[in-house]
Design a protein around this motif. Structure first.
Motif, PDB file in Angstrom:
ATOM      1  N   ALA A   6       6.619  74.825 -16.684  1.00 33.65           N
ATOM      2  CA  ALA A   6       6.144  75.214 -15.355  1.00 33.65           C
ATOM      3  C   ALA A   6       5.379  74.086 -14.664  1.00 33.65           C
ATOM      4  N   GLY A   7       5.068  73.019 -15.405  1.00 33.06           N
ATOM      5  CA  GLY A   7       4.345  71.892 -14.831  1.00 33.06           C
ATOM      6  C   GLY A   7       2.836  72.036 -14.874  1.00 33.06           C
ATOM      7  N   SER A   8       2.352  73.038 -15.599  1.00 36.48           N
ATOM      8  CA  SER A   8       0.899  73.269 -15.677  1.00 36.48           C
ATOM      9  C   SER A   8       0.211  72.271 -16.589  1.00 36.48           C
ATOM     10  N   ILE A   9       0.950  71.718 -17.542  1.00 31.65           N
ATOM     11  CA  ILE A   9       0.396  70.684 -18.422  1.00 31.65           C
ATOM     12  C   ILE A   9       1.351  69.505 -18.462  1.00 31.65           C
ATOM     13  N   THR A  10       0.844  68.336 -18.829  1.00 30.46           N
ATOM     14  CA  THR A  10       1.654  67.118 -18.857  1.00 30.46           C
ATOM     15  C   THR A  10       2.306  66.942 -20.221  1.00 30.46           C
ATOM     16  N   VAL A  11       3.204  65.974 -20.296  1.00 32.30           N
ATOM     17  CA  VAL A  11       3.844  65.673 -21.571  1.00 32.30           C
ATOM     18  C   VAL A  11       2.820  65.174 -22.584  1.00 32.30           C
ATOM     19  N   ASP A  12       1.797  64.448 -22.125  1.00 32.88           N
ATOM     20  CA  ASP A  12       0.748  63.988 -23.040  1.00 32.88           C
ATOM     21  C   ASP A  12      -0.017  65.170 -23.627  1.00 32.88           C
ATOM     22  N   ASP A  13      -0.296  66.173 -22.776  1.00 28.91           N
ATOM     23  CA  ASP A  13      -0.953  67.389 -23.259  1.00 28.91           C
ATOM     24  C   ASP A  13      -0.095  68.067 -24.321  1.00 28.91           C
ATOM     25  N   LEU A  14       1.200  68.080 -24.069  1.00 30.14           N
ATOM     26  CA  LEU A  14       2.136  68.722 -24.999  1.00 30.14           C
ATOM     27  C   LEU A  14       2.148  68.002 -26.340  1.00 30.14           C
ATOM     28  N   LEU A  15       2.207  66.684 -26.294  1.00 24.93           N
ATOM     29  CA  LEU A  15       2.323  65.900 -27.517  1.00 24.93           C
ATOM     30  C   LEU A  15       1.064  65.960 -28.377  1.00 24.93           C
ATOM     31  N   THR A  16      -0.074  66.216 -27.769  1.00 22.31           N
ATOM     32  CA  THR A  16      -1.299  66.341 -28.562  1.00 22.31           C
ATOM     33  C   THR A  16      -1.268  67.612 -29.420  1.00 22.31           C
ATOM     34  N   GLN A  17      -0.378  68.525 -29.073  1.00 23.16           N
ATOM     35  CA  GLN A  17      -0.265  69.775 -29.835  1.00 23.16           C
ATOM     36  C   GLN A  17       1.129  69.907 -30.459  1.00 23.16           C
ATOM     37  N   LYS A  18       1.663  68.768 -30.846  1.00 22.10           N
ATOM     38  CA  LYS A  18       3.037  68.718 -31.353  1.00 22.10           C
ATOM     39  C   LYS A  18       3.247  69.631 -32.563  1.00 22.10           C
ATOM     40  N   GLU A  19       2.324  69.587 -33.534  1.00 21.88           N
ATOM     41  CA  GLU A  19       2.489  70.392 -34.742  1.00 21.88           C
ATOM     42  C   GLU A  19       2.489  71.885 -34.422  1.00 21.88           C
ATOM     43  N   GLN A  20       1.594  72.282 -33.520  1.00 25.88           N
ATOM     44  CA  GLN A  20       1.539  73.686 -33.104  1.00 25.88           C
ATOM     45  C   GLN A  20       2.838  74.094 -32.416  1.00 25.88           C
ATOM     46  N   LEU A  21       3.352  73.181 -31.582  1.00 25.43           N
ATOM     47  CA  LEU A  21       4.594  73.459 -30.855  1.00 25.43           C
ATOM     48  C   LEU A  21       5.771  73.596 -31.819  1.00 25.43           C
ATOM     49  N   LEU A  22       5.880  72.693 -32.773  1.00 25.59           N
ATOM     50  CA  LEU A  22       6.974  72.741 -33.741  1.00 25.59           C
ATOM     51  C   LEU A  22       6.915  74.023 -34.575  1.00 25.59           C
ATOM     52  N   HIS A  23       5.700  74.397 -34.958  1.00 23.13           N
ATOM     53  CA  HIS A  23       5.544  75.643 -35.725  1.00 23.13           C
ATOM     54  C   HIS A  23       6.007  76.832 -34.886  1.00 23.13           C
ATOM     55  N   MET A  24       5.633  76.831 -33.612  1.00 19.99           N
ATOM     56  CA  MET A  24       6.034  77.912 -32.723  1.00 19.99           C
ATOM     57  C   MET A  24       7.553  77.983 -32.603  1.00 19.99           C
ATOM     58  N   ILE A  25       8.191  76.822 -32.442  1.00 19.60           N
ATOM     59  CA  ILE A  25       9.657  76.786 -32.303  1.00 19.60           C
ATOM     60  C   ILE A  25      10.320  77.357 -33.556  1.00 19.60           C
ATOM     61  N   HIS A  26       9.851  76.930 -34.723  1.00 24.94           N
ATOM     62  CA  HIS A  26      10.479  77.351 -35.988  1.00 24.94           C
ATOM     63  C   HIS A  26      10.279  78.837 -36.274  1.00 24.94           C
ATOM     64  N   THR A  27       9.215  79.417 -35.769  1.00 26.69           N
ATOM     65  CA  THR A  27       8.931  80.838 -36.059  1.00 26.69           C
ATOM     66  C   THR A  27       9.273  81.768 -34.900  1.00 26.69           C
ATOM     67  N   SER A  28       9.741  81.213 -33.789  1.00 30.16           N
ATOM     68  CA  SER A  28       9.947  82.011 -32.573  1.00 30.16           C
ATOM     69  C   SER A  28      11.210  82.866 -32.597  1.00 30.16           C
ATOM     70  N   GLY A  29      12.206  82.436 -33.380  1.00 32.94           N
ATOM     71  CA  GLY A  29      13.505  83.110 -33.362  1.00 32.94           C
ATOM     72  C   GLY A  29      14.512  82.442 -32.448  1.00 32.94           C
ATOM     73  N   CYS A  30      14.105  81.368 -31.735  1.00 34.05           N
ATOM     74  CA  CYS A  30      15.027  80.718 -30.792  1.00 34.05           C
ATOM     75  C   CYS A  30      16.190  80.031 -31.516  1.00 34.05           C
ATOM     76  N   ILE A  31      15.913  79.502 -32.715  1.00 31.47           N
ATOM     77  CA  ILE A  31      16.987  78.852 -33.480  1.00 31.47           C
ATOM     78  C   ILE A  31      17.988  79.904 -33.948  1.00 31.47           C
ATOM     79  N   GLU A  32      17.467  81.012 -34.470  1.00 34.19           N
ATOM     80  CA  GLU A  32      18.338  82.093 -34.935  1.00 34.19           C
ATOM     81  C   GLU A  32      19.155  82.685 -33.786  1.00 34.19           C
ATOM     82  N   TYR A  33      18.511  82.820 -32.625  1.00 35.18           N
ATOM     83  CA  TYR A  33      19.219  83.321 -31.440  1.00 35.18           C
ATOM     84  C   TYR A  33      20.389  82.394 -31.087  1.00 35.18           C
TER      85      TYR A  33
END
Length: 309
Positions: free
Chosen positions: A239-266
């Motif tokens: 949505a543009g509310s945070i920058t790519v730098d903001d995103l990368l500082t939380q990379k591990e949290q993001l990866l964990h979310m992706i792996h547990t979200s069900g998006c891969i299985e979908y």
């Protein structure tokens, strides 16, 4: 890639490009393409034989397939600015652009020498420009829904499989039903391969990936569609509310979310539906053995093997 097909590609370069440095660049690009696992030319050759073809010029047709696909690969990498190790990304960009023109014009010249029916030239142009339309949707972030994604992918990727098949049956007298089945199958193949690429790319951080580019791939659309605070980081970035730098500082949290979200299985479920449809279309195709089985193996057989592990 068969050596005879590579030789035809290099001969086409020699036929049209007499400037030594551009000639050398093109042959280096062809050599890199030769190292890829699988080949578009193999689809062209196998399609030809499974539909009863016996043309002495099939390797020349397959070389045209590879030249067009190489040109489109270069375009794709220049647009996405990734795959930095590829030789066309390491040379000056104006040289890469000239290489694209040389490959496409050389392919047109080769088809002219083979005296193909003009109607088929129109069909080839339609397929390639259908892919360009899909690519335009992709680079301009046109996709906003799963239906958009499925159509864009069939246009962008399915058209390439259609083209590789067309180069195999171009000299044959195929029924309209056979061609329609092949086209539907090609669109399924485009979806199967693109979903696999998108699924892997979402969790890959060593190269510029689709997430950082805010591409709305199938797994990304899943994450964007669900109202859940667990996905907020991902949704805020898109949505543009945070920058790519903001995103990368939380990379591990993001990866964990992706792996547990069900998006891969979908994504795998949607891919599985495409595989089932591809199998059904392949069965319905009137084609000769063992070439029909070879076609299935080189285009989607490995995905079936993974599915039943």
């Amino acid at each position: 890639m068969k050596q005879e097909i590579k030789r035809h590609m290099e001969r086409m370069v020699d036929d049209y490009i007499y400037i030594e440095d551009l000639n050398a660049y093109l042959k280096a690009f062809i050599a890199d393409k030769e190292q890829e696992r699988g080949s578009w030319s193999e689809i062209t050759v196998v399609t030809h034989y499974m539909l009863g073809g016996q043309s002495a010029h099939i390797d020349r047709m397959a070389a045209v397939t590879e030249c067009v696909m190489l040109a489109l690969d270069i375009v794709d990498d220049l647009q996405d600015q990734d795959h930095d190790t590829k030789p066309w990304m390491q040379c000056p960009q104006p040289v890469a652009l000239n290489a694209i023109l040389a490959l496409l014009m050389g392919a047109i010249g080769e088809l002219g020498q083979l005296e193909l029916n003009p109607r088929l030239l129109v069909e080839m142009s339609t397929m390639i420009t259908r892919s360009v339309n899909g690519q335009q949707k992709d680079v301009t972030h046109f996709v906003s829904s799963v239906d958009d994604y499925l159509l864009m992918t069939q246009e962008k990727s399915g058209s390439l499989f259609r083209f590789a098949c067309l180069m195999g049956y171009a000299s044959l007298d195929c029924t309209a039903e056979t061609i329609e089945t092949l086209h539907d199958l090609a669109d399924c193949l485009g979806l199967i391969h693109q979903i696999e690429n998108d699924r892997k790319d979402l969790v890959r951080w060593d190269l510029k990936n689709d997430l950082l580019s805010k591409k709305r791939t199938l797994p990304a659309l899943y994450l964007l569609s669900i109202e859940d605070d667990a996905f907020r980081l991902f949704q805020d970035y898109y949505a543009g509310s945070i920058t790519v730098d903001d995103l990368l500082t939380q990379k591990e949290q993001l990866l964990h979310m992706i792996h547990t979200s069900g998006c891969i299985e979908y994504s795998q479920v949607v891919q599985s539906v495409c595989l089932q449809k591809a199998e059904a279309l392949c069965e319905q195709l009137e084609a000769a053995s063992p070439w029909k089985e070879t076609f299935k193996e080189i285009t989607f057989g490995s995905y079936l093997s993974e599915q039943f592990r």
